[in-house]
Design an enzyme around this catalytic site. Structure first.
Site, PDB file in Angstrom:
ATOM      1  N   PHE A  39      -9.282 -11.357 -16.099  1.00 19.67           N
ATOM      2  CA  PHE A  39     -10.609 -11.779 -16.554  1.00 19.67           C
ATOM      3  C   PHE A  39     -10.691 -13.300 -16.668  1.00 19.67           C
ATOM      4  O   PHE A  39     -11.634 -13.931 -16.182  1.00 19.67           O
ATOM      5  CB  PHE A  39     -10.901 -11.125 -17.908  1.00 19.67           C
ATOM      6  CG  PHE A  39     -12.253 -11.468 -18.459  1.00 19.67           C
ATOM      7  CD1 PHE A  39     -13.406 -11.067 -17.803  1.00 19.67           C
ATOM      8  CD2 PHE A  39     -12.366 -12.203 -19.628  1.00 19.67           C
ATOM      9  CE1 PHE A  39     -14.655 -11.384 -18.303  1.00 19.67           C
ATOM     10  CE2 PHE A  39     -13.619 -12.528 -20.141  1.00 19.67           C
ATOM     11  CZ  PHE A  39     -14.766 -12.113 -19.476  1.00 19.67           C
ATOM     12  N   LYS A 120      12.555  -5.033   7.912  1.00 21.26           N
ATOM     13  CA  LYS A 120      11.382  -4.505   8.613  1.00 21.26           C
ATOM     14  C   LYS A 120      10.375  -4.073   7.562  1.00 21.26           C
ATOM     15  O   LYS A 120      10.580  -3.094   6.853  1.00 21.26           O
ATOM     16  CB  LYS A 120      11.778  -3.332   9.504  1.00 21.26           C
ATOM     17  CG  LYS A 120      10.685  -2.924  10.458  1.00 21.26           C
ATOM     18  CD  LYS A 120      11.230  -2.046  11.552  1.00 21.26           C
ATOM     19  CE  LYS A 120      10.213  -1.822  12.671  1.00 21.26           C
ATOM     20  NZ  LYS A 120       8.924  -1.338  12.235  1.00 21.26           N
ATOM     21  N   CYS A 427       1.794  37.608  -8.683  1.00 23.29           N
ATOM     22  CA  CYS A 427       2.002  36.446  -9.534  1.00 23.29           C
ATOM     23  C   CYS A 427       3.383  36.535 -10.197  1.00 23.29           C
ATOM     24  O   CYS A 427       3.705  37.554 -10.814  1.00 23.29           O
ATOM     25  CB  CYS A 427       0.918  36.395 -10.601  1.00 23.29           C
ATOM     26  SG  CYS A 427       1.211  35.112 -11.825  1.00 23.29           S
TER      27      CYS A 427
HETATM   28  S1  IVH Z   1       9.135  -8.957  15.048  1.00 26.44           S
HETATM   29  C1  IVH Z   1       8.765  -8.481  19.569  1.00 26.44           C
HETATM   30  N1  IVH Z   1       9.872  -8.798  12.549  1.00 26.44           N
HETATM   31  O1  IVH Z   1       7.448  -3.858  13.370  1.00 26.44           O
HETATM   32  C2  IVH Z   1       9.044  -8.419  18.145  1.00 26.44           C
HETATM   33  N2  IVH Z   1       8.361  -7.179  13.382  1.00 26.44           N
HETATM   34  O2  IVH Z   1       7.978  -2.169  15.775  1.00 26.44           O
HETATM   35  C3  IVH Z   1       7.846  -8.471  17.318  1.00 26.44           C
HETATM   36  N3  IVH Z   1       7.626  -5.537  11.707  1.00 26.44           N
HETATM   37  O3  IVH Z   1       4.642  -4.682  15.296  1.00 26.44           O
HETATM   38  C4  IVH Z   1       7.979  -8.049  15.932  1.00 26.44           C
HETATM   39  N4  IVH Z   1       8.793  -6.366  10.026  1.00 26.44           N
HETATM   40  O4  IVH Z   1       4.429  -4.842  12.768  1.00 26.44           O
HETATM   41  C5  IVH Z   1       9.140  -8.249  13.525  1.00 26.44           C
HETATM   42  N5  IVH Z   1      10.603  -8.777  10.338  1.00 26.44           N
HETATM   43  C6  IVH Z   1       9.865  -8.269  11.315  1.00 26.44           C
HETATM   44  C7  IVH Z   1       9.044  -7.131  11.103  1.00 26.44           C
HETATM   45  C8  IVH Z   1       8.320  -6.605  12.177  1.00 26.44           C
HETATM   46  C9  IVH Z   1       7.933  -5.422  10.401  1.00 26.44           C
HETATM   47  C10 IVH Z   1       6.733  -4.637  12.436  1.00 26.44           C
HETATM   48  C11 IVH Z   1       5.672  -5.339  13.230  1.00 26.44           C
HETATM   49  C12 IVH Z   1       5.854  -4.918  14.651  1.00 26.44           C
HETATM   50  C13 IVH Z   1       6.640  -3.646  14.494  1.00 26.44           C
HETATM   51  C14 IVH Z   1       7.476  -3.442  15.728  1.00 26.44           C
END
Ligand code: IVH
Length: 833
Positions: A39, A120, A427
């Protein structure tokens, strides 16, 4: 102040506000903490926007005000990517990753390369294009060639740079990353949805309507992707999306390695997850993978693996691409998110509405840092969809916050000649044949009156504080009384005082029991082992089980034997008992429910008999107490002691007297409370009061015609139907007669008819926070006794809110937004005095 002075004061204030807001944004996004409330934050922002509107010459394109959204996009424009957005190859094992490394070495012809590892991130890929240092467009991945232009929505993410300043900024460049919804934010949004649904339920009840509740968000990834594509960017602004960047692209970049690019991104103000690491070879990559396997659950977002990239751009070029994926990068997916385990049995839960939910009992398996023993199967369709057979090996998956689910069956491991799971037809709680309404996925138990969980819901409502107010009968006591056949109908409550002797010693079913799909009683492993052995306390049993959490039952019993031996816990007595237990378990054919043992097996060990001797008396009973009443064999004092150790807490003199006192007191509750307590569908507290005032007694109400009912302001068709259905059921009329015979009020009393005053007549009122002159809930009666209506949620229709101490800021904010007046407790006292 002169015009000039005013202007420079505004300029200075805009600068201060900008600095403050940026500071709080930084705290929130980078340090994951806050110093002011939402807020207060919004107030700073509002002040800034007001000043910038008045003095538009001081509006900076970087101003945090540019992120509040407000644009509506009907159709997102399709935009072509300058560089194709590729995906990555996946691996799930060390071997596959080693082969990847071999391919890289072969492709380059040497081993002189390094890797760069990142997590990832599980979100939505985004590409941001900057022209002349300014964010020009933000585009989703789409099909990799073209995606949706979602710039307006992305601009609302407060830590995405709208402009990039500094030396040597290329004229045009592109950054890519992953938009995500932080776990915490995901939980907050779902809590908000739950709050909204509560309000909808109350409103539905109050106005006799049936507005649909909102669907909770399934997982953070879907929520993020849904949010990025919302049409109204001001809603996007309110959901705190975040983004991690991991790629820089462009023609004039003066970097030759990925780690340099990442550092440049950090320098330019892009949010980069600090979890990356440069690795000199594949073995270091393995160590990185291990490091983050469990640690990643401490991160603010969901991650599902590691991305391994060759660091040098020249080497990347040399390696090139296959059709869709680069040869210089790969994703290693953590396997533990999904695991394979054995289906031991299926149990069926009966909810308070009679809905049946099948639950898979699994052989314990470690998954994403926890041990999974059960998975919800939702309904019969789900079992059919999976084509589950008895004893199948199944794949379970867990998405962080959600209950594990079965995603598939391993057909290779299916044993020959196994039967498909056949869904129960009766049941498990009361034996009534189940029904399934057309178009509905769930099965229901139609025995609304006497099925224990359904009766529990009804009796809990009846005894509730705002109904008959029998607070000496908590859920556990009610459950025990229902399951042991003392009460089914609310009227039975008033006959309990005649059964004092039978009640003493009755078991309160403290969650130590469960039932198999065939209706056999199971008792918790903890209670069973405690009862069977000597010299081990319940506390020690707890500790032992906690330390061996996740072990399969046979293994667990082996460990238990070692525990007894190692700690010298009456070895001569306990070890043979454990052997007998293992034997009985192996030779019996009961379902396998983790953490529980079949009562026939436990009794067989106690009485040194066969489980078969107890099979029939252990079916359809709810406690060991009940089973022992049916047992015809001899019970020695030593057995009795063991049996008592299995039992839950029991009703003692004090508890029983107290309960009776509460029951007696409740007879004084006024008619409107009794009417509410009956649990007639669609009759909430306010409606009960309205009906009681209008019809004065139950006879008048029962004989009222639809027209008479509809004449009352606040009564609609749904309510008329509910009342008719209720009074047409003879069982209900009998209940009313019995309750009346016990002295409950079915008529309005003189003092109820007389209002204290009419000072609040026609007003809708709510109180919030702690009040000094009234106890909790007392305020409701006070409002009503002065002719007012008490309302439970903040809405425009309120006349005012009584503001108590520590009224919640979000409620206050909402009230202010809706223009609802707040008054103090003192002002309220004056109004009614
Ligand atoms: S690099 C050619 N780095 O994973 C490489 N991708 O399966 C391009 N993603 O479309 C991606 N974490 O949405 C990269 N540390 C990371 C990532 C990452 C998640 C996702 C991204 C990409 C997908 C590929």
């Amino acid at each position: 102040m002169s015009q000039m002075d005013k202007k420079s004061a505004a300029k200075a204030r805009i600068a201060t506000l900008t600095e403050q807001i940026n500071y709080h944004n930084h705290l929130y996004y980078q340090e994951d903490r806050t110093e002011i409330t939402d807020f207060e934050f919004d107030q700073l922002l509002e002040e800034l926007i007001a000043l910038e509107t008045e003095y538009s010459e001081f509006l900076n394109e970087d101003s945090p005000s540019q992120r509040v959204g407000g644009t509506i996009t009907k159709d997102f424009q399709t935009v072509e990517h300058r560089y194709r957005m590729l995906s990555l190859g996946n691996t799930y094992s060390e071997e596959e990753l080693k082969s990847f490394d071999e391919r890289v070495a072969k492709g380059l012809g040497h081993r002189d390369y390094t890797y760069f590892c990142e997590l990832k991130f599980d979100g939505v890929a985004i590409s941001l294009v900057y022209d002349n240092g300014k964010l020009a467009k933000a585009v989703t991945r789409g099909d990799g060639y073209k995606g949706d232009n979602v710039t307006e929505n992305i601009k609302t993410i407060r830590n995405i740079p709208l402009t990039v300043k500094g030396e040597n900024i290329p004229e045009s460049f592109e950054v890519r990353g992953e938009i995500f919804l932080p776990r915490k934010e995901f939980d907050r949004l779902n809590e908000e949805i739950e709050e909204r649904n509560k309000e909808i339920r109350i409103e539905n009840e109050k106005h006799n309507r049936n507005r649909n509740e909102l669907t909770p968000l399934a997982n953070p990834r879907n929520a993020a992707s849904g949010t990025v594509k919302m049409q109204d960017s001001s809603i996007v602004a309110k959901r705190r999306l975040n983004c991690y960047f991991y790629q820089l692209l462009g023609e004039e970049l003066q970097v030759t390695e990925h780690d340099e690019a990442i550092h440049l991104l950090e320098k330019w103000g892009f949010n980069v997850s600090p979890t990356y690491q440069k690795c000199k070879d594949v073995n270091e990559v393995f160590r990185y993978i291990e490091l983050w396997r469990e640690k990643r659950f401490e991160l603010p977002l969901e991650t599902d693996g590691v991305v391994i990239k060759v660091n040098s751009y020249d080497q990347r070029e040399e390696l090139g691409f296959t059709a869709k994926i680069p040869r210089w990068a790969i994703a290693y997916k953590y396997q533990a998110e999904s695991a394979e385990t054995e289906l031991l049995s299926i149990t069926y839960q009966v909810g308070r509405t009679g809905a049946i939910t099948p639950v898979a009992q699994l052989k314990p398996v470690s998954l994403a840092g926890t041990t999974v023993k059960r998975a919800s199967l939702h309904n019969a369709n789900e079992i059919l969809r999976l084509d589950l057979h008895e004893g199948d090996f199944v794949f379970v998956e867990k998405g962080g916050e959600i209950i594990p689910k079965i995603t598939g069956v391993s057909l290779e491991r299916r044993r020959p000649n196994t039967n498909p799971i056949s869904y129960i037809t009766e049941c498990p709680e009361c034996g009534t044949e189940l029904i399934r309404n057309e178009g509905e996925a769930k099965h229901y138990c139609p025995n609304v009156q006497t099925c224990p969980p359904q009766a529990l819901g009804r009796i809990e409502h009846f005894t509730h504080k705002r109904a008959m107010d029998i607070d000496t009968m908590g859920t556990e006591r009610i459950r025990a009384l229902i399951e042991q056949h003392f009460i089914v109908s609310p009227a039975d409550i008033y006959e309990l005082p005649d059964k004092r002797e039978q009640l003493l010693g009755l078991e309160v079913n403290n969650e130590q029991y469960t039932k198999s799909s065939e209706g056999y009683l199971f008792v918790s492993l903890k209670k069973a082992l405690y009862a069977l052995t000597k010299s081990i306390s319940l506390l020690q049993m707890d500790q032992f089980l906690a330390e061996h959490e996740g072990l399969e039952q046979t293994e667990l019993l082996e460990k238990f034997e070692s525990y007894v031996r190692k700690n010298k816990k009456n070895i001569a007595y306990n070890v043979p008992v454990i052997w007998r237990l293992k034997d009985s378990l192996q030779n019996s054919s009961f379902d396998h429910i983790e953490d529980f043992l079949p009562v026939p097996v436990v009794l067989a060990v106690i009485f040194k008999k066969s489980p078969e001797d107890f099979r029939s008396i252990c079916r359809k009973e709810n406690t060991v107490h009940d089973i022992m009443l049916k047992y015809e064999g001899e019970i020695e004092p030593a057995h009795l002691d063991q049996i008592n150790r299995i039992k839950g807490n029991t009703f003692q003199e004090g508890v029983v007297s107290n309960m009776f006192k509460g029951i007696e007191e409740s007879k004084k509750q006024p008619f409107e409370k009794v009417l509410f307590a009956l649990g007639i569908r669609n009759i909430g507290e306010n409606t009960a009061q309205l009906l009681a005032r209008n019809f004065k007694n139950i006879e008048n109400l029962k004989s009222a015609s639809a027209e008479e009912l509809l004449e009352i302001n606040g009564v609609g068709e749904t309510l008329v139907t509910s009342l008719q259905a209720y009074f047409n059921d003879e069982e209900n009329n009998r209940t009313i007669e019995r309750l009346r015979a016990h002295g409950l009020q079915f008529e309005i009393q003189d003092k109820e008819q007389k209002l204290e005053s009419r000072s609040l007549e026609g007003m809708k009122i709510l109180a919030s926070g702690k009040l000094n002159h009234f106890k909790r809930d007392e305020i409701i009666d006070v409002v009503q006794s002065h002719g007012g209506t008490y309302v439970k949620s903040v809405s425009k229709s309120l006349d005012f809110i009584i503001e108590g101490e520590d009224m919640g800021p979000s409620k206050k904010e909402k009230a202010e937004k809706l223009g609802v007046k707040l008054i103090s407790e003192e002002e309220f006292l004056q109004m009614i005095s």
